[in-house]
Design a protein around this motif. Structure first.
Motif, PDB file in Angstrom:
ATOM      1  N   UNK A 178       0.781  -1.150  -0.012  1.00 33.45           N
ATOM      2  CA  UNK A 178      -0.007   0.074  -0.117  1.00 33.45           C
ATOM      3  C   UNK A 178       0.920   1.188   0.060  1.00 33.45           C
ATOM      4  N   UNK A 179       1.942   1.298   0.425  1.00 32.81           N
ATOM      5  CA  UNK A 179       2.869   2.513   0.700  1.00 32.81           C
ATOM      6  C   UNK A 179       3.544   2.622  -0.967  1.00 32.81           C
ATOM      7  N   UNK A 180       3.535   1.629  -1.439  1.00 34.69           N
ATOM      8  CA  UNK A 180       4.198   1.720  -2.763  1.00 34.69           C
ATOM      9  C   UNK A 180       2.965   2.438  -3.729  1.00 34.69           C
ATOM     10  N   UNK A 181       1.707   2.125  -3.291  1.00 38.10           N
ATOM     11  CA  UNK A 181       0.642   2.959  -3.988  1.00 38.10           C
ATOM     12  C   UNK A 181       0.679   4.282  -3.633  1.00 38.10           C
ATOM     13  N   UNK A 182       0.934   4.659  -2.459  1.00 42.47           N
ATOM     14  CA  UNK A 182       0.970   5.927  -1.963  1.00 42.47           C
ATOM     15  C   UNK A 182       2.099   6.678  -2.856  1.00 42.47           C
ATOM     16  N   UNK A 183       3.098   6.037  -3.007  1.00 45.89           N
ATOM     17  CA  UNK A 183       4.049   6.601  -3.624  1.00 45.89           C
ATOM     18  C   UNK A 183       3.745   6.928  -5.157  1.00 45.89           C
ATOM     19  N   UNK A 184       3.203   6.108  -5.914  1.00 47.22           N
ATOM     20  CA  UNK A 184       2.617   6.297  -7.073  1.00 47.22           C
ATOM     21  C   UNK A 184       1.598   7.384  -7.239  1.00 47.22           C
ATOM     22  N   UNK A 185       0.811   7.381  -6.233  1.00 46.72           N
ATOM     23  CA  UNK A 185      -0.087   8.425  -5.969  1.00 46.72           C
ATOM     24  C   UNK A 185       0.371  10.157  -5.820  1.00 46.72           C
ATOM     25  N   UNK A 186       1.456   9.921  -4.933  1.00 46.35           N
ATOM     26  CA  UNK A 186       2.235  11.279  -4.839  1.00 46.35           C
ATOM     27  C   UNK A 186       2.974  11.701  -6.125  1.00 46.35           C
TER      28      UNK A 186
END
Length: 175
Positions: free
Chosen positions: A112-120
């Motif tokens: 999920x943190x990698x998804x946050x990175x892509x969202x950022x």
């Protein structure tokens, strides 16, 4: 020998039955939702309420962090994506194919943190393309925080379900 036993009871590799894992999970998600593109959320609220110098400070800080994120994405984005996919695949194999609980826990934190990175990266690109300032910038940052919180809630829910399942399964098997 007693010292080693005490240490391994404190640092248990069975993550889902360990209090430290749940503390780390809570801290990770509260931190992720507080820092929006590297900017503390209270700074966004202060800029919305008071404008003036608080608004200028927010726009400067967002500009710096957006440029930094996009530069990293342009220069080493493919390498980071490749290593990230390799690492997540490794965790999936070790955790869910070979049954290593610690790898499962790290995957349930990392994916999920990698998804946050892509969202950022996506939000940073939008802010730069739109040259967002003022209310539009606030809107972008608040939307980013909302999406981060939604991903965090889903992640915590899935992790809690998987952790309860693991604890009940291992408890039923006798440890």
């Amino acid at each position: 020998m007693d010292w080693y036993q005490t240490l391994f009871e404190l640092i248990d590799m069975r993550s889902f039955s360990n209090l430290w894992f749940w503390i780390v999970l809570a801290v990770v998600w509260s931190t992720a939702s507080h820092w929006v593109l590297g900017v503390p959320y209270d700074m966004v609220l202060r800029a919305r309420r008071h404008a003036g110098q608080a608004e200028v400070d927010l726009e400067d800080m967002v500009r710096i962090n957006v440029n930094r994120l996009l530069y990293i994405g342009r220069v080493s984005g493919l390498w980071l994506l490749g290593f990230g996919c390799f690492f997540l695949t490794l965790l999936v194999l070790m955790g869910f194919v070979y049954g290593m609980e610690f790898a499962q826990a790290v995957f349930l934190l990392g994916f999920p943190l990698s998804l946050i990175g892509l969202l950022s990266l996506s939000t940073a690109r939008l802010i730069q393309v739109e040259e967002a300032a003022g209310d539009l910038l606030h809107k972008r940052l608040m939307r980013h925080r909302l999406y981060t919180q939604i991903i965090g809630m889903i992640s915590i829910f899935v992790t809690a379900l998987w952790g309860m399942y693991q604890n009940m399964t291992i408890g039923a098997l006798g440890g």
